[in-house]
Design an enzyme around this catalytic site. Structure first.
Site, mmCIF file in Angstrom:
data_model
loop_
_atom_site.group_PDB
_atom_site.id
_atom_site.type_symbol
_atom_site.label_atom_id
_atom_site.label_comp_id
_atom_site.label_asym_id
_atom_site.label_seq_id
_atom_site.Cartn_x
_atom_site.Cartn_y
_atom_site.Cartn_z
ATOM 1 N N HIS A 382 0.807 -1.233 0.000
ATOM 2 C CA HIS A 382 0.000 0.000 0.000
ATOM 3 C C HIS A 382 0.831 1.269 0.000
ATOM 4 O O HIS A 382 0.295 2.344 0.262
ATOM 5 C CB HIS A 382 -0.923 0.047 1.220
ATOM 6 C CG HIS A 382 -1.947 -1.036 1.266
ATOM 7 N ND1 HIS A 382 -3.232 -0.868 0.791
ATOM 8 C CD2 HIS A 382 -1.879 -2.305 1.711
ATOM 9 C CE1 HIS A 382 -3.907 -1.991 0.973
ATOM 10 N NE2 HIS A 382 -3.108 -2.884 1.529
ATOM 11 N N LYS A 573 -8.580 13.666 4.910
ATOM 12 C CA LYS A 573 -7.669 12.522 4.847
ATOM 13 C C LYS A 573 -6.649 12.727 5.945
ATOM 14 O O LYS A 573 -6.607 13.792 6.554
ATOM 15 C CB LYS A 573 -6.984 12.446 3.475
ATOM 16 C CG LYS A 573 -6.408 13.797 3.008
ATOM 17 C CD LYS A 573 -5.796 13.713 1.623
ATOM 18 C CE LYS A 573 -6.788 13.795 0.493
ATOM 19 N NZ LYS A 573 -6.747 12.678 -0.424
ATOM 20 N N ARG A 574 -5.833 11.698 6.222
ATOM 21 C CA ARG A 574 -4.775 11.889 7.202
ATOM 22 C C ARG A 574 -3.896 13.076 6.808
ATOM 23 O O ARG A 574 -3.722 13.364 5.618
ATOM 24 C CB ARG A 574 -3.924 10.621 7.318
ATOM 25 C CG ARG A 574 -4.648 9.475 8.000
ATOM 26 C CD ARG A 574 -5.062 9.830 9.411
ATOM 27 N NE ARG A 574 -3.908 9.931 10.288
ATOM 28 C CZ ARG A 574 -3.484 8.960 11.093
ATOM 29 N NH1 ARG A 574 -4.126 7.808 11.146
ATOM 30 N NH2 ARG A 574 -2.429 9.138 11.855
ATOM 31 N N LYS A 579 0.519 14.485 1.045
ATOM 32 C CA LYS A 579 -0.857 14.747 0.602
ATOM 33 C C LYS A 579 -1.096 16.233 0.343
ATOM 34 O O LYS A 579 -2.101 16.626 -0.230
ATOM 35 C CB LYS A 579 -1.849 14.219 1.636
ATOM 36 C CG LYS A 579 -1.815 12.687 1.783
ATOM 37 C CD LYS A 579 -2.791 12.220 2.862
ATOM 38 C CE LYS A 579 -2.656 10.753 3.201
ATOM 39 N NZ LYS A 579 -3.324 9.848 2.250
ATOM 40 N N LYS A 685 -15.075 7.828 -3.077
ATOM 41 C CA LYS A 685 -16.321 8.129 -2.359
ATOM 42 C C LYS A 685 -16.896 9.455 -2.838
ATOM 43 O O LYS A 685 -18.103 9.584 -3.056
ATOM 44 C CB LYS A 685 -16.068 8.179 -0.845
ATOM 45 C CG LYS A 685 -15.674 6.832 -0.261
ATOM 46 C CD LYS A 685 -15.039 6.937 1.126
ATOM 47 C CE LYS A 685 -14.228 5.672 1.413
ATOM 48 N NZ LYS A 685 -13.283 5.826 2.523
HETATM 49 C C1 26Q Z 1 3.437 0.194 10.288
HETATM 50 C C2 26Q Z 1 4.355 -0.205 11.249
HETATM 51 C C3 26Q Z 1 4.268 0.264 12.541
HETATM 52 C C4 26Q Z 1 3.223 1.145 12.878
HETATM 53 C C5 26Q Z 1 2.311 1.538 11.919
HETATM 54 C C6 26Q Z 1 2.425 1.076 10.628
HETATM 55 C C7 26Q Z 1 1.442 1.492 9.610
HETATM 56 C C8 26Q Z 1 0.087 1.578 9.913
HETATM 57 C C9 26Q Z 1 -0.827 1.980 8.978
HETATM 58 C C10 26Q Z 1 1.836 1.787 8.319
HETATM 59 C C11 26Q Z 1 0.909 2.182 7.361
HETATM 60 C C12 26Q Z 1 -0.441 2.274 7.684
HETATM 61 C C13 26Q Z 1 -1.472 2.671 6.734
HETATM 62 C C14 26Q Z 1 -1.281 2.902 5.463
HETATM 63 C C15 26Q Z 1 -2.353 3.329 4.570
HETATM 64 O O1 26Q Z 1 -3.461 3.624 4.994
HETATM 65 N N1 26Q Z 1 -2.093 3.380 3.261
HETATM 66 C C16 26Q Z 1 -3.103 3.787 2.306
HETATM 67 O O2 26Q Z 1 -3.760 2.611 1.856
HETATM 68 C C17 26Q Z 1 -4.867 2.932 1.042
HETATM 69 C C18 26Q Z 1 -5.577 1.644 0.697
HETATM 70 O O3 26Q Z 1 -4.838 0.917 -0.232
HETATM 71 C C19 26Q Z 1 -4.430 3.694 -0.178
HETATM 72 O O4 26Q Z 1 -5.577 4.104 -0.878
HETATM 73 C C20 26Q Z 1 -3.609 4.924 0.205
HETATM 74 O O5 26Q Z 1 -3.088 5.536 -0.946
HETATM 75 C C21 26Q Z 1 -2.496 4.520 1.140
HETATM 76 O O6 26Q Z 1 -1.804 5.663 1.596
#
Ligand code: 26Q
Length: 837
Positions: A382, A573-574, A579, A685
């Site tokens: 992702h 969004k975050r 972004k 969305k």
């Molecule tokens: C990893 C290790 C330790 C702590 C946290 C994490 C962690 C947690 C969440 C790393 C990444 C995330 C989330 C990532 C995320 O939301 N990515 C998004 O995924 C979407 C679905 O595929 C995409 O549409 C977005 O582009 C992408 O940013």
């Protein structure tokens, strides 16, 4: 309960050991029956007598009545799946951003109307009762919400897919804004209980940590590997029913909760420290205490690694034990019958864990275990940000999970032999591709581990998948081209159109029928109505009403009144530098500057709404929030902007907020630096709900533009290739100097115009824009963005034209259903047969 079963004793067991529930008459779905059951739960189970508005107990009673009806279908679905003995898939994810469940359940069961009627008879509204439900926020953002949309589509398509995750006691933090700063508050979502879940203590698993490995040669001459003197933690599953849309399928989301074993800290116990020993149970139970609120790597936190292993081990043990039972301990067909989809690298430790279980617990040899493992794992990536690729210190895995580290080394050894065979003497490449990144602290590269252990590797949008193959994962795509594929993301239209935008859904179904609810491509038939004046008028009226609803939410959350006649320009969004919420802010300041220059009359009145959470440790993201709030405060107070421009930061953006926001949005901001956003799903969305996109050629924007036609999309900005070409010698100072509008914007920012007596408050943010090594190259896209926004203004001035484009956006969104995404996963990766109970 509504109809007691008089015909046959429910205790009689069938040949399969199931209680003969199929012989019991199904629960009635009438408003009478629902009311009887709500009443029963309210007074008998919950012991309440008086009903008041927004009563959480009435809400709870309604959930029980609804859940009963789900249970019947759940049991039947499970009996059908078990009876068929067919292939199954498991979605392994550290995050599920479910939001609220009631409305979705009622819609799936098709008892929405009956429930409303039932409640009306006791003077209650379904809407207000629904507001009692707390969001289930067990995820950060896109990745977690995608998992939730996937579950909805799997159930609707009748695919036997189980979601596995963690039951965090505290989900995503709640965001408050105090003096413009983000303040995090814990999300105690379980405090009042969570009536949707079913605890399954009978399926508890033991998860081991620490200790040391053992090696012996058995009487048969075979090597036996073990793991001894471990500290054990219990994993207790809680199941949440996942209903398909009006098809009687109910799948399962199984969340693991950590609990201490009775033997926990026995030493302390024996030393007489009873209270200390019991208190130490906390350490075990901490594992599932809280969701890490980072949507990029939180490097090196031991607790996070414990969480990941806890999820992987509990889920794999669950599946293996079930297989063992159903196949008399014969695992030869396991890979043919099971598939694990890894949601990013967070559960990638599943690869060595499955090897361990197959070898050490079920007696397989390495080769056989490897064939099984690499034949049933699939990995979804992702992110393209190299800094977000997960790594863990070899030493940490070594002491926390010693047997796992041994297995990783062995996997690496055997796989590097393969690499060396293909590219003899290419030491550079061996180093690059090794699962262990060498250095003074050697690190395990989780993405590489996932790739090596999987038969499928996919990105989440066409562009993203191409960039993975050509860039980040190029060596692997060269070695195993057949593993790599794309699965463009989607969103479920049941939540993101049918449920959250009832008025638009009604209008659409009036014209083209309601087949789109399970076949989104049918929205294409709206194209015929895009120029119909009467339809356009209705379309506008619905949007207008939705804007008023959003204005209400904004007022409740901020106290600010906004004008529903303005153009609603939204970026939620975050908060992340890539972004580029900052680029949005620069444009707002530019508009403000034009108003101050006396050009206000010529502008389309506009509300710019920004929302999103910053990771608590991400200083720059928090600065951006503060800066947005300062600018907003100044602009909104300035009488010159009245009726022309408003900027609002909406606190605590979450799933439920998006359900109000996306139906009301007119302009969707998707403005990331090209090559940085893997896909985006908010973009989908908004499009589905008739917003137009202003966006870069990034992530799924590329496909959105193709689907809707370039004339219905506001494109701007450098492409991935142009970004790459422009990076060396990038000179933001020169870009600013060459653009008088940009100079004025920076002047306002740097002159302390928005400081509100807090000098230097936006300095860090400004420095980022002027920095020649700004990775996001915000300045490079400023002019193009401002020009694209001018085209937006123009287009909005012609309401007929705008409405036409809006309709065409909804009409073109058919591809972006997770029904299509899941059908793609199933065709290429899972290969499951649908079950229909
Ligand atoms: C990893 C290790 C330790 C702590 C946290 C994490 C962690 C947690 C969440 C790393 C990444 C995330 C989330 C990532 C995320 O939301 N990515 C998004 O995924 C979407 C679905 O595929 C995409 O549409 C977005 O582009 C992408 O940013």
């Amino acid at each position: 309960m509504a109809k007691p079963n008089k015909k046959k004793s429910v205790e009689s067991l069938s040949a399969t050991g199931h209680i003969e529930l199929l012989q019991a008459p199904p629960l009635a779905m009438t408003s009478d029956a629902l009311l009887t059951d709500v009443n029963h739960y309210f007074s008998c189970t919950l012991g309440r007598r008086t009903v008041n508005r927004r009563s959480p107990f009435l809400y709870e009673a309604l959930v029980y009545a609804t859940r009963d009806r789900l249970m019947e279908r759940w049991n039947r679905t499970n009996i059908t799946v078990e009876g068929k003995g067919k292939r199954r898939a498991y979605y392994l994810s550290m995050e599920y951003l479910m939001g609220r469940l009631l409305r979705n359940a009622l819609l799936s069961l098709d008892i929405d109307q009956q429930t409303s009627d039932a409640l009306e008879r006791i003077g209650m509204g379904l809407e207000e009762l629904g507001d009692c439900e707390h969001d289930t926020g067990l995820g950060n953002g896109g990745l977690g919400r995608l998992a939730a949309c996937f579950l909805d589509s799997c159930a609707t398509l009748g695919l036997p897919v189980v979601g596995y995750g963690l039951r965090y006691q505290y989900g995503m933090f709640r965001q408050r804004i105090v003096d413009g700063y983000q303040v995090e508050e814990p999300d105690a979502w379980l405090r009042d209980g969570f009536p949707w879940e079913i605890r399954r203590p009978d399926l508890t698993r033991v998860i081991r940590f620490g200790g040391h490995t053992t090696h012996e040669v058995g009487k048969d001459g075979r090597a036996r590997h073990g793991w001894a003197d471990t500290q054990n933690v219990l994993a207790v599953p809680y199941d949440i029913p996942i209903p398909g849309y009006q098809n009687d399928v109910v799948n399962t989301l199984r969340l693991w909760s950590a609990a201490a074993t009775d033997a926990f800290d026995l030493d302390e116990f024996n030393a007489g420290g009873y209270a200390e020993a019991v208190a130490a149970k906390n350490e075990a139970e901490n594992i599932t205490m809280v969701l890490y609120p980072n949507d990029a790597t939180e490097s090196g936190r031991e607790l996070r690694l414990r969480q990941q292993y806890f999820l992987a081990s509990a889920s794999l043990q669950d599946v293996l034990a079930d297989w063992h039972k159903r196949h008399d301990g014969n695992f030869s067909e396991f890979a043919a019958g099971n598939c694990f989809q890894l949601n990013d690298t967070h559960p990638a430790i599943s690869v060595p864990e499955l090897m361990r279980l197959l070898m050490d617990e079920y007696g397989m040899e390495w080769e056989e275990a490897w064939d099984v493992t690499s034949g049933c794992m699939a990995y979804t990536n992702h992110t393209l940000l190299p800094e977000a690729l997960e790594v863990w210190p070899e030493a940490m895995i070594g002491y926390l999970l010693p047997r796992i580290m041994e297995i990783i080394h062995e996997i690496n050894h055997r796989y590097l032999e393969q690499v060396a065979e293909r590219w003899p003497d290419d030491w550079d490449r061996l180093d690059r591709m090794s699962l262990i990144q060498q250095g003074h602290q050697p690190m395990v590269r989780m993405a590489y581990l996932a790739i090596v252990g999987s038969y499928s590797v996919n990105g989440v949008a066409e562009l993203h998948s191409r960039l993975l193959r050509e860039g980040l994962l190029r060596d692997f795509a060269e070695l195993w081209p057949e593993k790599f594929n794309n699965k463009t993301n989607g969103v479920t239209q049941r939540r993101w159109l049918a449920a959250c935008n009832r008025d638009l859904s009604g209008l659409i179904s009036e014209r083209i029928g309601d087949g789109w609810v399970t076949d989104l491509e049918q929205l294409g038939r709206l194209r015929e109505w895009a120029d119909d004046a009467a339809f356009q008028e209705q379309w506008r009226l619905v949007k207008q009403a939705n804007k008023r609803t959003l204005a209400g939410l904004i007022e409740t959350r901020t106290g600010l009144q906004v004008d529903p006649d303005m153009l609603f320009d939204v970026q939620v969004k975050r908060i992340h530098e890539y972004k580029r919420q900052l680029l949005n802010l620069l444009h707002v300041i530019h508009l403000y500057d034009r108003i101050r220059r006396g050009e206000g009359e010529s502008l389309q009145p506009r509300l710019v709404l920004i929302g999103g959470k910053a990771a608590p440790g991400y200083v720059m993201a928090k600065n951006i929030i503060k800066c947005i709030n300062n600018v907003a405060d100044r602009i909104n107070r300035d009488p010159a902007t009245k009726g022309i421009l408003q900027l609002v930061f909406l606190p605590d953006y979450n799933v439920s907020a998006m359900e109000v926001i996306c139906p009301a949005a007119e302009l969707s901001e998707q403005i990331s630096t090209a090559g940085k956003e893997a896909s985006g799903t908010g973009n989908m969305k908004f499009m589905m709900n008739g917003a137009l996109t202003i966006g870069t050629l990034d992530g799924a924007n590329v496909e959105i533009r193709e689907a809707v036609g370039e004339e219905n999309f506001f494109l701007f900005g450098l492409t991935v290739e142009e970004i790459r070409a422009r990076r060396p010698g990038y000179n933001p100072q020169a870009i600013i100097e060459a653009d008088p509008d940009f100079v004025r914007v920076m002047h306002l920012l740097e002159g302390g115009h928005f400081s509100r007596g807090e000098p230097g408050i936006c300095d860090a943010v400004i420095r980022a824009i002027r920095n020649p090594s700004d990775p996001w190259m915000t300045a490079a896209d400023f002019r193009a963005f401002v020009d694209a926004q001018a085209r937006v203004e123009q287009a909005y001035g012609d309401r007929t034209h705008w409405t036409r484009m809006s309709i065409l956006n909804t009409a073109g969104s058919g591809r972006f259903s997770t029904d299509r995404t899941i059908a793609d996963y199933n065709r290429d990766i899972w290969r499951l047969e649908p079950v229909m109970p």
